[in-house]
Scaffold this active site. Sequence first.
Site, PDB file in Angstrom:
ATOM      1  N   GLY A 136       0.812  -1.130  -0.128  1.00 17.18           N
ATOM      2  CA  GLY A 136       0.033   0.054   0.028  1.00 17.18           C
ATOM      3  C   GLY A 136       0.740   1.406   0.133  1.00 17.18           C
ATOM      4  N   THR A 163     -10.613   1.261  -7.050  1.00 18.55           N
ATOM      5  CA  THR A 163     -12.020   2.165  -7.159  1.00 18.55           C
ATOM      6  C   THR A 163     -12.483   1.737  -8.653  1.00 18.55           C
ATOM      7  OG1 THR A 163     -11.254   3.982  -5.725  1.00 18.55           O
ATOM      8  CG2 THR A 163     -12.670   4.328  -7.222  1.00 18.55           C
ATOM      9  N   GLU A 246      -2.791  13.187  -8.614  1.00 17.35           N
ATOM     10  CA  GLU A 246      -3.978  12.538  -7.811  1.00 17.35           C
ATOM     11  C   GLU A 246      -3.836  13.108  -6.298  1.00 17.35           C
ATOM     12  OE1 GLU A 246      -3.652   8.230  -7.720  1.00 17.35           O
ATOM     13  OE2 GLU A 246      -4.816   7.931  -5.903  1.00 17.35           O
ATOM     14  N   ARG A 247      -2.858  13.439  -5.710  1.00 18.80           N
ATOM     15  CA  ARG A 247      -3.018  14.371  -4.413  1.00 18.80           C
ATOM     16  C   ARG A 247      -3.658  15.590  -4.713  1.00 18.80           C
ATOM     17  NH1 ARG A 247       2.712  11.157  -3.125  1.00 18.80           N
ATOM     18  NH2 ARG A 247       1.453   9.087  -2.969  1.00 18.80           N
TER      19      ARG A 247
HETATM   20  C1  LIG Z   1     -11.932   3.214  -0.434  1.00 23.40           C
HETATM   21  C2  LIG Z   1     -10.669   2.946  -0.967  1.00 23.40           C
HETATM   22  C3  LIG Z   1     -10.257   3.451  -2.297  1.00 23.40           C
HETATM   23  C4  LIG Z   1      -9.173   3.142  -2.744  1.00 23.40           C
HETATM   24  N1  LIG Z   1      -8.728   3.228  -4.042  1.00 23.40           N
HETATM   25  C5  LIG Z   1      -7.639   2.926  -4.584  1.00 23.40           C
HETATM   26  C6  LIG Z   1      -7.673   2.891  -5.990  1.00 23.40           C
HETATM   27  O1  LIG Z   1      -8.453   3.258  -6.878  1.00 23.40           O
HETATM   28  N2  LIG Z   1      -6.321   2.545  -6.814  1.00 23.40           N
HETATM   29  C7  LIG Z   1      -5.390   2.104  -5.671  1.00 23.40           C
HETATM   30  O2  LIG Z   1      -4.453   1.486  -6.009  1.00 23.40           O
HETATM   31  N3  LIG Z   1      -5.594   1.948  -4.307  1.00 23.40           N
HETATM   32  C8  LIG Z   1      -6.578   2.452  -3.906  1.00 23.40           C
HETATM   33  N4  LIG Z   1      -6.817   2.701  -2.318  1.00 23.40           N
HETATM   34  C9  LIG Z   1      -5.638   2.304  -1.633  1.00 23.40           C
HETATM   35  C10 LIG Z   1      -5.226   3.198  -0.734  1.00 23.40           C
HETATM   36  O3  LIG Z   1      -4.281   4.062  -1.762  1.00 23.40           O
HETATM   37  C11 LIG Z   1      -4.146   2.573   0.335  1.00 23.40           C
HETATM   38  O4  LIG Z   1      -5.060   1.967   1.248  1.00 23.40           O
HETATM   39  C12 LIG Z   1      -3.209   3.553   1.095  1.00 23.40           C
HETATM   40  O5  LIG Z   1      -2.157   3.974   0.082  1.00 23.40           O
HETATM   41  C13 LIG Z   1      -2.570   2.875   2.170  1.00 23.40           C
HETATM   42  O6  LIG Z   1      -2.046   1.496   2.014  1.00 23.40           O
HETATM   43  P1  LIG Z   1      -2.393   0.321   2.898  1.00 23.40           P
HETATM   44  O7  LIG Z   1      -3.979   0.299   3.078  1.00 23.40           O
HETATM   45  O8  LIG Z   1      -1.650  -0.865   2.493  1.00 23.40           O
HETATM   46  O9  LIG Z   1      -1.717   0.891   4.512  1.00 23.40           O
HETATM   47  P2  LIG Z   1      -0.425   0.443   4.858  1.00 23.40           P
HETATM   48  O10 LIG Z   1       0.601   0.999   4.014  1.00 23.40           O
HETATM   49  O11 LIG Z   1      -0.431  -0.871   5.189  1.00 23.40           O
HETATM   50  O12 LIG Z   1      -0.209   1.444   5.974  1.00 23.40           O
HETATM   51  C14 LIG Z   1      -0.808   1.228   7.627  1.00 23.40           C
HETATM   52  C15 LIG Z   1      -0.440   2.394   8.483  1.00 23.40           C
HETATM   53  O13 LIG Z   1       0.718   2.439   8.632  1.00 23.40           O
HETATM   54  C16 LIG Z   1       1.367   3.737   8.231  1.00 23.40           C
HETATM   55  N5  LIG Z   1       2.642   3.807   7.609  1.00 23.40           N
HETATM   56  C17 LIG Z   1       2.934   3.138   6.417  1.00 23.40           C
HETATM   57  N6  LIG Z   1       4.182   3.071   6.129  1.00 23.40           N
HETATM   58  C18 LIG Z   1       4.713   4.068   6.855  1.00 23.40           C
HETATM   59  C19 LIG Z   1       5.888   4.918   6.965  1.00 23.40           C
HETATM   60  N7  LIG Z   1       6.823   4.724   6.260  1.00 23.40           N
HETATM   61  N8  LIG Z   1       6.025   5.919   8.140  1.00 23.40           N
HETATM   62  C20 LIG Z   1       4.857   6.087   8.707  1.00 23.40           C
HETATM   63  N9  LIG Z   1       3.625   5.558   8.932  1.00 23.40           N
HETATM   64  C21 LIG Z   1       3.660   4.587   7.743  1.00 23.40           C
HETATM   65  C22 LIG Z   1      -0.006   4.101   7.323  1.00 23.40           C
HETATM   66  O14 LIG Z   1       0.092   5.747   7.094  1.00 23.40           O
HETATM   67  C23 LIG Z   1      -1.000   3.648   7.865  1.00 23.40           C
HETATM   68  O15 LIG Z   1      -1.665   4.550   8.917  1.00 23.40           O
HETATM   69  C24 LIG Z   1      -7.990   2.801  -2.063  1.00 23.40           C
HETATM   70  C25 LIG Z   1      -8.224   2.607  -0.478  1.00 23.40           C
HETATM   71  C26 LIG Z   1      -9.503   2.647  -0.041  1.00 23.40           C
HETATM   72  C27 LIG Z   1     -10.001   2.531   1.452  1.00 23.40           C
END
Ligand SMILES: Cc1cc2nc3c(=O)[nH]c(=O)nc-3n(C[C@H](O)[C@H](O)[C@H](O)COP(=O)(O)OP(=O)(O)OC[C@H]3O[C@@H](n4cnc5c(N)ncnc54)[C@H](O)[C@@H]3O)c2cc1C
Length: 504
Positions: A136, A163, A246-247
């Site tokens: 992620g 999405t 995107e951001r």
């Molecule tokens: C409704 C929804 C729609 C989405 N749509 C898309 C889409 O269209 N396409 C797509 O590709 N993705 C999509 N996403 C995915 C979204 O971009 C990811 O969920 C997001 O980038 C976080 O990744 P993760 O969920 O794996 O969290 P993780 O990476 O597992 O993070 C878990 C926690 O750890 C923290 N963390 C991780 N690394 C660090 C670090 N280095 N330092 C400090 N904190 C850290 C994070 O901030 C978070 O709080 C979507 C997600 C949702 C819920």
Amino acid sequence: MHNNSSYFFTEEHQLFREGLRRFLEKEVVPHIDTWEKEGRIPKEIWKKMGAQGYFGLHFSEAYGGSEADFWYSVVFLEELARCYSGGFAIAPTAHLYMASAYLANVGSEFLKQKYLTKAIAGEWIASIAITEPSAGSDVANIRTTARREGDFYIVNGSKIFITNAVYGDFLITVVKTNPEKGTAGVSLLVIDRHAEGVSANKLNKLGWHASDTAELYFDNVKVPVENLIGEEGKGFYYLMGGLQLERLVGAVGAVAGAEFALQHTLQYMSEREAFGRKINQFQVLRHRIADLASQIEATKYFIYHVCRLHNDKQYAVKEASMAKLLATELSDKTMYQCLQMFGGYGYIEDYKIARMFRDSRIGTIGGGTSEIMREIIAKMVVDDVQYQSAMGHSGDSAAANPSNEKASLQDLTQLIGNKLAGNSKKIGNTIKFVFGEQGVLFLDGLNNTVSNDDLQADCTVKIDLSDFKALMGGKLNPMNAMMSGKLQIDGDMSVAMKLQTVFN
Ligand SMILES: Cc1cc2nc3c(=O)[nH]c(=O)nc-3n(C[C@H](O)[C@H](O)[C@H](O)COP(=O)(O)OP(=O)(O)OC[C@H]3O[C@@H](n4cnc5c(N)ncnc54)[C@H](O)[C@@H]3O)c2cc1C
């Protein structure tokens, strides 16, 4: 709220806004409750919006777009945020600014004709498929592979949280075409959503109910090689560029949503009475509103500043990250406080503020979490790291033309030799730089010497001489060069990490 946006928006933008608002109020808002319940947006509305030209604002006329300036897109995103459904707003936002943008920026003519024209017409819906169960925030860790077999790639792996991927038509998919090369082995492929071997599982979410979000599986999916976006191995670099937009669009939507929620709440506060007065007369609530209104106004105008940078084709990584961080965190805070103003009614689904509250929560997570935004900002502010665009923005030319552009390989060898001689710390390994036909540079980190001998090394780095000069001149960041494929490493990666000592 007083409107002083005219500095950024012309009369044409305002007229566009009025027309779009009328369209959304007639064609979308009355149906939102149904679409939220059904968990999908009907295809007909996509086609209607396409027919109105709303999906082609920032795309080339050659594919059905109107090549309008970025402010039209800002208007579009702001108006989407007024439909009482984050789920509705995200669907075209992801389709256009997060997915189809890659086709427009780096896609071939074939891909533009086949997919972009359909995306602009609203006939086909696009997704951006980056996130995986094990990748992620740590995007580089993706595991989905695309193995070349003749005129096809064979794709295997899975994605999550994608999405538009349940009811959509094509996926801009991040794959590893060369897993050994790390980020330099990442590529982007267009995969038809309904191709054999692609399956999806719809996810149930806290909010964004009108939007469909999928877990995707790729089981030996055959993808024609023409579906490669840009060059093989440059996917990570394209992605880093695309994520800025995107951001930024996420930030525009978030602050517009917060502003709309505040207006909606002010209306309620002007009607609701307690202790014989309208609740908007209680000083404690008025001050809370004053705080939120001030923060929304400040954030909105900072975001307009970033939009201006984007419109001027500047690659504003720091500012786009700041915009996303500030806007999405402010949106959450605003929704929380606005719901509070509604008292118990705020907790009831019949009241729109309940949905707005839920929908806002994803803002600080999707498209890069707040923590990752802070990491990027800290790297730029504290460590002075610079990023460059892969999409032909202004940063590129600076990198390609360092002040020492004319220096020959011999001059560089001498320069590095002098640097190493004056450096008491030794790298401890051997590294070879291969500049194609222009020769090699062999760095003996055991003795801190350098030569142009083509010897066996612990680690071999392939790079253009001009990019190497840019690295030496501090105009190209080694990490960026690696991610973009400009710098390709064979051998021990940890040795390459020590390069920083050479270039500093
Ligand atoms: C409704 C929804 C729609 C989405 N749509 C898309 C889409 O269209 N396409 C797509 O590709 N993705 C999509 N996403 C995915 C979204 O971009 C990811 O969920 C997001 O980038 C976080 O990744 P993760 O969920 O794996 O969290 P993780 O990476 O597992 O993070 C878990 C926690 O750890 C923290 N963390 C991780 N690394 C660090 C670090 N280095 N330092 C400090 N904190 C850290 C994070 O901030 C978070 O709080 C979507 C997600 C949702 C819920």
